[in-house]
Design a protein around this motif. Structure first.
Motif, PDB file in Angstrom:
ATOM      1  N   VAL A  47      14.446   5.507   8.262  1.00 22.26           N
ATOM      2  CA  VAL A  47      13.002   5.420   8.011  1.00 22.26           C
ATOM      3  C   VAL A  47      12.681   6.184   6.734  1.00 22.26           C
ATOM      4  O   VAL A  47      13.018   7.368   6.605  1.00 22.26           O
ATOM      5  CB  VAL A  47      12.195   6.006   9.188  1.00 22.26           C
ATOM      6  CG1 VAL A  47      10.700   5.987   8.873  1.00 22.26           C
ATOM      7  CG2 VAL A  47      12.475   5.222  10.466  1.00 22.26           C
ATOM      8  N   LEU A  48      12.046   5.498   5.793  1.00 17.53           N
ATOM      9  CA  LEU A  48      11.619   6.126   4.553  1.00 17.53           C
ATOM     10  C   LEU A  48      10.104   6.104   4.463  1.00 17.53           C
ATOM     11  O   LEU A  48       9.472   5.073   4.733  1.00 17.53           O
ATOM     12  CB  LEU A  48      12.187   5.387   3.339  1.00 17.53           C
ATOM     13  CG  LEU A  48      13.704   5.336   3.165  1.00 17.53           C
ATOM     14  CD1 LEU A  48      14.044   4.572   1.890  1.00 17.53           C
ATOM     15  CD2 LEU A  48      14.313   6.725   3.130  1.00 17.53           C
ATOM     16  N   VAL A  60       8.361  -2.694  -2.477  1.00 15.76           N
ATOM     17  CA  VAL A  60       9.463  -2.493  -1.536  1.00 15.76           C
ATOM     18  C   VAL A  60      10.710  -3.273  -1.965  1.00 15.76           C
ATOM     19  O   VAL A  60      11.812  -3.011  -1.483  1.00 15.76           O
ATOM     20  CB  VAL A  60       9.020  -2.907  -0.121  1.00 15.76           C
ATOM     21  CG1 VAL A  60      10.152  -2.788   0.877  1.00 15.76           C
ATOM     22  CG2 VAL A  60       7.850  -2.047   0.345  1.00 15.76           C
ATOM     23  N   THR A  61      10.555  -4.195  -2.887  1.00 15.14           N
ATOM     24  CA  THR A  61      11.668  -5.059  -3.296  1.00 15.14           C
ATOM     25  C   THR A  61      12.923  -4.282  -3.707  1.00 15.14           C
ATOM     26  O   THR A  61      14.028  -4.614  -3.262  1.00 15.14           O
ATOM     27  CB  THR A  61      11.232  -5.996  -4.431  1.00 15.14           C
ATOM     28  OG1 THR A  61      10.145  -6.797  -3.982  1.00 15.14           O
ATOM     29  CG2 THR A  61      12.376  -6.904  -4.867  1.00 15.14           C
ATOM     30  N   ARG A  81       5.012  -0.879   6.857  1.00 15.67           N
ATOM     31  CA  ARG A  81       3.620  -0.696   7.265  1.00 15.67           C
ATOM     32  C   ARG A  81       2.999   0.465   6.502  1.00 15.67           C
ATOM     33  O   ARG A  81       3.701   1.337   5.981  1.00 15.67           O
ATOM     34  CB  ARG A  81       3.511  -0.443   8.768  1.00 15.67           C
ATOM     35  CG  ARG A  81       3.979   0.919   9.218  1.00 15.67           C
ATOM     36  CD  ARG A  81       3.737   1.117  10.710  1.00 15.67           C
ATOM     37  NE  ARG A  81       4.228   2.414  11.173  1.00 15.67           N
ATOM     38  CZ  ARG A  81       4.221   2.798  12.441  1.00 15.67           C
ATOM     39  NH1 ARG A  81       3.796   1.966  13.375  1.00 15.67           N
ATOM     40  NH2 ARG A  81       4.681   3.987  12.786  1.00 15.67           N
ATOM     41  N   LYS A  82       1.693   0.469   6.423  1.00 15.76           N
ATOM     42  CA  LYS A  82       0.967   1.542   5.761  1.00 15.76           C
ATOM     43  C   LYS A  82       0.907   2.773   6.671  1.00 15.76           C
ATOM     44  O   LYS A  82       0.739   2.651   7.883  1.00 15.76           O
ATOM     45  CB  LYS A  82      -0.451   1.095   5.409  1.00 15.76           C
ATOM     46  CG  LYS A  82      -0.505   0.049   4.299  1.00 15.76           C
ATOM     47  CD  LYS A  82       0.023   0.624   2.992  1.00 15.76           C
ATOM     48  CE  LYS A  82      -0.028  -0.384   1.870  1.00 15.76           C
ATOM     49  NZ  LYS A  82       0.503   0.183   0.599  1.00 15.76           N
ATOM     50  N   ASP A 105       2.225   6.602   1.275  1.00 19.63           N
ATOM     51  CA  ASP A 105       1.378   5.574   1.881  1.00 19.63           C
ATOM     52  C   ASP A 105       2.100   4.433   2.583  1.00 19.63           C
ATOM     53  O   ASP A 105       1.465   3.570   3.176  1.00 19.63           O
ATOM     54  CB  ASP A 105       0.444   4.975   0.815  1.00 19.63           C
ATOM     55  CG  ASP A 105       1.184   4.441  -0.407  1.00 19.63           C
ATOM     56  OD1 ASP A 105       2.327   3.956  -0.265  1.00 19.63           O
ATOM     57  OD2 ASP A 105       0.615   4.518  -1.511  1.00 19.63           O
ATOM     58  N   THR A 106       3.423   4.407   2.520  1.00 22.00           N
ATOM     59  CA  THR A 106       4.153   3.266   3.064  1.00 22.00           C
ATOM     60  C   THR A 106       5.383   3.720   3.851  1.00 22.00           C
ATOM     61  O   THR A 106       6.147   4.562   3.372  1.00 22.00           O
ATOM     62  CB  THR A 106       4.602   2.312   1.939  1.00 22.00           C
ATOM     63  OG1 THR A 106       3.460   1.930   1.162  1.00 22.00           O
ATOM     64  CG2 THR A 106       5.264   1.061   2.504  1.00 22.00           C
ATOM     65  N   GLU A 107       5.548   3.152   5.033  1.00 21.74           N
ATOM     66  CA  GLU A 107       6.736   3.405   5.844  1.00 21.74           C
ATOM     67  C   GLU A 107       7.624   2.171   5.802  1.00 21.74           C
ATOM     68  O   GLU A 107       7.171   1.059   6.085  1.00 21.74           O
ATOM     69  CB  GLU A 107       6.336   3.702   7.292  1.00 21.74           C
ATOM     70  CG  GLU A 107       7.514   4.014   8.201  1.00 21.74           C
ATOM     71  CD  GLU A 107       7.069   4.355   9.619  1.00 21.74           C
ATOM     72  OE1 GLU A 107       7.031   5.544   9.958  1.00 21.74           O
ATOM     73  OE2 GLU A 107       6.738   3.413  10.373  1.00 21.74           O
TER      74      GLU A 107
END
Length: 246
Positions: free
Chosen positions: A193-194, A213-214, A229-230, A237-239
């Motif tokens: 998980v990042l 995310v690419t 997801r946010k 801001d992003t998981e």
């Protein structure tokens, strides 16, 4: 002999002048390519040069490490992390980890690693939600929660962990090595998980800027994307969640 020496002298002077003029003119009009930063060029392997950019300015890896230590060893920040921020961050991390437990992405039996954990709030949060076999790594250790370790070269054997978490991807000078070490030490079927920030500059100590995310999907060559997801996680801001292929 004297009559031929003078023209030869002027001829040589003229040739020298023309040569210098041409060299200067070529040098001025043909601007050299910008220098490749330490860790640069990795974006080319990803095919997403616009979405992951390595920040220039590091003359060596030692210079990069010194820059990171400027933040990690800052006495004012360390005091904040261990006092005012301690319980607040543990509370927020715990909520994130409990959501992952509810989705069966994290189990109490998971052997877990927190990457770039500083003083270990996320490690403590994992332990408090029941994931007792959890540890962190950082350039500066903070025992017993955080061991000394460079996330570009993790001090663990292959396939050690079931779960790995990090919110410091932006501090990686070599993103490919950062992810490669996660996939090396993660067990098959294990989850990573990042927490990242997209489309804006993180803090001044960041070594790269991520705009989508690419590049992460390209970097995690041995894993599958589970979901994006946010989140609201201390400026991130992003998981992004990956599962290593079995």
């Amino acid at each position: 002999m004297k009559t031929t020496a003078i023209p030869r002298f002027f001829l040589l002077s003229l040739l020298l002048f023309l040569s210098l003029f041409l060299l200067t003119n070529i040098r001025y009009h043909r601007r050299p390519p910008p220098p490749v930063p330490q860790g640069g060029g990795q974006e080319d392997h990803l095919g997403s040069t616009q979405d992951l950019r390595i920040r220039p300015g590091y003359s060596s890896y030692d210079a990069y490490i010194r820059r990171q230590l400027d933040k990690t060893l800052n006495p004012k920040l360390r005091k904040i992390w261990t006092t005012r921020d301690w319980d607040r961050k543990i509370s927020v991390f715990s909520k994130h980890f409990q959501k992952l437990q509810a989705e069966n992405l994290l189990k109490n039996s998971s052997k877990s690693l927190c990457i770039g954990a500083r003083v270990g709030q996320e490690v403590e949060a994992l332990r408090r939600v029941g994931v007792s076999e959890s540890v962190g790594i950082d350039l500066v250790p903070y025992p017993p929660l955080v061991l000394k370790g460079d996330f570009h070269d993790q001090p663990f054997k292959n396939e050690t962990f079931d779960f790995e978490f990090s919110n410091v991807f932006d501090h990686a000078l070599y993103p490919e090595k950062f992810v490669g070490e996660i996939e090396r030490t993660l067990k098959r079927g294990g989850v990573c998980v990042l927490h990242v920030t997209l489309s804006r500059r993180p803090d001044k100590y960041s070594a790269n800027d991520l705009y989508s995310v690419t590049p992460l999907k390209d970097l995690f060559r041995r894993s599958e994307l589970v979901r994006v997801r946010k989140v609201d996680a201390f400026g991130l801001d992003t998981e992004v969640i990956f599962r290593k292929k079995r």
